[in-house]
Design an enzyme around this catalytic site. Sequence first.
Site, PDB file in Angstrom:
ATOM      1  N   GLU A   3       0.798  -1.234   0.000  1.00 19.22           N
ATOM      2  CA  GLU A   3       0.000   0.000   0.000  1.00 19.22           C
ATOM      3  C   GLU A   3       0.828   1.281   0.000  1.00 19.22           C
ATOM      4  O   GLU A   3       0.685   2.113   0.883  1.00 19.22           O
ATOM      5  CB  GLU A   3      -0.894  -0.001   1.247  1.00 19.22           C
ATOM      6  CG  GLU A   3      -1.938  -1.086   1.254  1.00 19.22           C
ATOM      7  CD  GLU A   3      -3.185  -0.723   0.487  1.00 19.22           C
ATOM      8  OE1 GLU A   3      -3.165   0.292  -0.234  1.00 19.22           O
ATOM      9  OE2 GLU A   3      -4.165  -1.461   0.599  1.00 19.22           O
ATOM     10  N   GLU A  43      -4.363 -10.428  -0.699  1.00 19.93           N
ATOM     11  CA  GLU A  43      -5.243 -10.433   0.477  1.00 19.93           C
ATOM     12  C   GLU A  43      -6.653 -10.762   0.007  1.00 19.93           C
ATOM     13  O   GLU A  43      -7.112 -10.221  -0.998  1.00 19.93           O
ATOM     14  CB  GLU A  43      -5.258  -9.069   1.188  1.00 19.93           C
ATOM     15  CG  GLU A  43      -3.943  -8.715   1.855  1.00 19.93           C
ATOM     16  CD  GLU A  43      -3.928  -7.325   2.509  1.00 19.93           C
ATOM     17  OE1 GLU A  43      -5.010  -6.792   2.826  1.00 19.93           O
ATOM     18  OE2 GLU A  43      -2.825  -6.782   2.676  1.00 19.93           O
TER      19      GLU A  43
HETATM   20  C1  IPT Z   1      -5.400  -3.881   3.455  1.00 22.81           C
HETATM   21  C2  IPT Z   1      -4.072  -3.804   4.151  1.00 22.81           C
HETATM   22  O1  IPT Z   1      -3.020  -4.178   3.307  1.00 22.81           O
HETATM   23  C3  IPT Z   1      -4.012  -4.627   5.379  1.00 22.81           C
HETATM   24  O2  IPT Z   1      -2.881  -4.255   6.109  1.00 22.81           O
HETATM   25  C4  IPT Z   1      -5.266  -4.453   6.196  1.00 22.81           C
HETATM   26  O3  IPT Z   1      -5.374  -3.115   6.548  1.00 22.81           O
HETATM   27  C5  IPT Z   1      -6.445  -4.828   5.377  1.00 22.81           C
HETATM   28  O4  IPT Z   1      -6.518  -4.033   4.244  1.00 22.81           O
HETATM   29  C6  IPT Z   1      -7.741  -4.616   6.112  1.00 22.81           C
HETATM   30  O5  IPT Z   1      -7.777  -5.111   7.401  1.00 22.81           O
HETATM   31  S1  IPT Z   1      -5.593  -2.329   2.672  1.00 22.81           S
HETATM   32  C7  IPT Z   1      -7.275  -1.983   2.388  1.00 22.81           C
HETATM   33  C8  IPT Z   1      -7.385  -0.577   1.889  1.00 22.81           C
HETATM   34  C9  IPT Z   1      -7.882  -2.921   1.402  1.00 22.81           C
END
Ligand code: IPT
Length: 982
Positions: free
Chosen positions: A418, A496
């Site tokens: 990010e 993710e």
């Molecule tokens: C994404 C992040 O990479 C992770 O660290 C965590 O924050 C997650 O989301 C949510 O819990 S970033 C998000 C803008 C998709």
Amino acid sequence: MTAYWESTAPGAGRRPARADAPSDARVLSLNGTWRFRLAPTADGTGPGFVADGFDDSGWDEMRVPSHWVLEEFTPLAGGPARSMLGTAEGPLYTNTAYPIPLDPPHVSTENPTGDYRLVFELPDDWVDGTVLRFQGVDSCAKVWLNGTELGWSTGSRLPFELDAPVRPGRNVLAVRVHRWSSGTYLEDQDMWWLPGIFRDVELIERPPGAIDDHYVHADYDHETGTGTLRVDATTEAVVEIPELGIRMATGETARVPVEPWSADVPRLYRGTLRSTVETVELAVGFRHVEITGGVFTVNGRPVTFRGVNRHEHHPDTGRTLDRETMVQDIVAMKRANVDAVRTSHYPPHPEFLRLCDEYGLWVLEECDLETHGFIYAGWEKNPPADPAWRDALLDRVRRMVERDKNHPSVVIWSLANESWTGETFTVLRQWVADRDPSRPVLYERDPSYRDSDFYSLMYPSLEDLDRIGRRAEDTPDGVTPAEDERRRSLPFLLVEYAHAMGNGPGSLQDYRRIMLEHDRICGGFVWEWIDLGINAVTADGTAHVMHGEDIDYEPCGGRFNLDGLLFSDRTPTPALAELAKAYEPVRVTVGADGVLVDNLRHTADTSDLTFTWTLTDDGEPVADGVLDVPAVGAGGQGRVAVPVPAHPPRGTLVLTVEARTAADAVWAPAGHVVAWGQHVLAEPPVRPLPRWSDDGDRAPGGADVTLGPGTFDAATGRLVRLGDLALDGPVLDVHRAPTENDHGQGDLNDLASVWSATGLDRMLHRTDLVERADDHLRVAGRTAPTTHAHGVDWTMLWQPDGAALVLTVEVELTGPWADTPHRHRDILLPRLGLRLSLPSAYARARWFGRGPGETYVDSFEGSRLGTFDRAVDDLQTPYPVPQENGNHVQTRWLELTGKDVPPLRVDGVEGYPTFDFTARRWTSQDLQRARKPHDLRDSGRVWLNLDHRQQGIGSASVGPALPERYRVPRERTTWSVRLQAG
Ligand code: IPT
């Protein structure tokens, strides 16, 4: 003059980064109790504390390694113990926003600074050339030894080493640690801000001839089965791998037949690298990582990661982890069929990677770099786009790669999380490509993907993921046709997905099925492994798990740090069972006459597994046996018959086949269930709906109306007695206590606020008709919220059925349910069901259905079909933020029992063979109101929900909307259920 902690330089006086490996060099651990004093600004306690003779007798004691914000420290000079938990001086949780003004590279004058001192004795025979190593200091440290400054460094989750001119006998080490520094701008990960010397500190003896750095190049040719080994080192040394008969000098190459390294067969060849004065341990894994034809492969075979994102976390010690905790994580991952870890969002403690090599986990190692908070300035001055920060960024990537280059488990380098875009990513990428051409590089956030060997996204919907799999995705905005074309040729890595916040995630199986369908998708990493809650106590001494909202501080990341598959104390949430099922490395599909075994593993065949079968009749074992499944190779398929004996069924006949490990492994004793499948061979006929007729006499009834075993309140039409059971209900229930996913992400998919804005959590009931006929009782009415015109018209038709009553419910939603004055286009009902109030004596539930854990329409496949028996109190999942939990889908029958109350039996009936149930000692409204588990009190009743349907869980807290098929359709609906007491 720029202060060092506000300089874009990464540090000064540090030794070049190098590989971290165990060796026989003498190490003096400086972990232990240090002296400590906290000061409000970067000046710390002033210049004097570095002096040899400085009097620190009035200072506090501080454990090293630790984060001072998590420690309770008592001044040595007396005074009260201090705990910073829950205050703005303590651990702070922000998600994307910086806790300092966005004014790079400056930080506020308010800058808590810890001065640390340690006096240590050096053994007499210690030689010169000592190195002082810090494995991790958050966020900026300056170091003095015996009054002399050695250097300073930023880069919290990366090691740094300093030449340490120690002297025989007494030495004094002084370290000044700033909470905020220029490094803060590069460390805006979604996690607690936890300053301190939080990883090991050690002195390492470096006599002349010690091996400073070494680089193991171990490749594998899957066509010939040949391993190629060359070890380069900064000092001439001898490489020995006895098992392979290798004895050669550094720089020489050996080619030998080997078994390759993979996550499922983590074959390591142990050996040594020996110079005249030092022996470094080698743990060589031969493997070849390559992207070919847009597919990510290792050793010539595609890899589909079964991954999780792992933060380093312990509820008492934060990111200070001992080895036992690391092992605990890895063992739990392996047992849940996880085979890959993304080290989100920084290099872990080096021991973790040694364990990954040994236990077998593919690692996507991520650099300690995130600049998320620049989003609040429209990405103005984003460090990757500002050449002034180039050295600092390069320093981080270099320290990661140099430290961990020799781990076979590490198969991909991730440059950052990010951090939007910037020219420096090209520089970083180039540096990695030059230094380590053996591994591809990932950077997820730049839509052009020009500095990434993978196309990657976070949290796509199922439809989008499927399109990506087919290389048919939409073109993102602002990219050139050439960039688009290149990106389309790249493998896709789901960095993710499945945000595991609170109850959930749903759809793990759906995601997995899509990943397996397309070679382009090299798997995904669930967000995230563990809840990042901190153990705390309330003012009255009640223990609870602290999250961001428990601290009165802005900016606040809310409860988003509780989004793991494990609770903060590492007990698994129900999601882990669901994940283990989705991630099964072997798929066992059971049919009436046999079982199909699909080996989805990368390398291993199935000869390490024992296949057993069990036949159960309504959950009771009837017969079992062992199956002789010939070894199925990786990627292969096998089919065997199951010798099921003829058995006249009493209840539901289920054939279950399990694949268990045959021998002990480091991560599980023999007998661990890796995969399982079930098939329903026979089901008893569902009880027929009793006939009834609309003819005959009808009467409004007197004070009480009776029908078969039931007595009803004539005014409300509610059942007040069933046989010997005094109860109350049912009422129509269309609400649930919002889960974290029901709250959505900001305004997006915020179902919970729609529910309360449209009154679903405050429904009132009206009874219009209570009418007794010969063979039935008809009750009709309306359930509707305060304030609004919408509601649910319902009819409950009761029929006697022997000692039981059959209830048929018909509901019709009367509008307007859409386009209410709020912004809600579409009001989803979280549930459509019935709620009964029962005596509190009901203590146990037995049921046939999915279990034993909670299940929902989009998360049940990890739970088996069978008969389960649980205490009502154990049906509750103790989410640290109370929310809907404990549902059971596909229930065929349920029996509640307790002392001095007749057993209450619930069955499905013809046309409606199954139902959902929850039983708890508080209502959904109580659950909704509670902020912590200790707010939930026994209401003196057991509240039983018998639902036609409850909507799925999804993962909309960060992710797509709940798929249509998991919602409760807002349409005219009918269902039936049978109730019997005694
Ligand atoms: C994404 C992040 O990479 C992770 O660290 C965590 O924050 C997650 O989301 C949510 O819990 S970033 C998000 C803008 C998709």
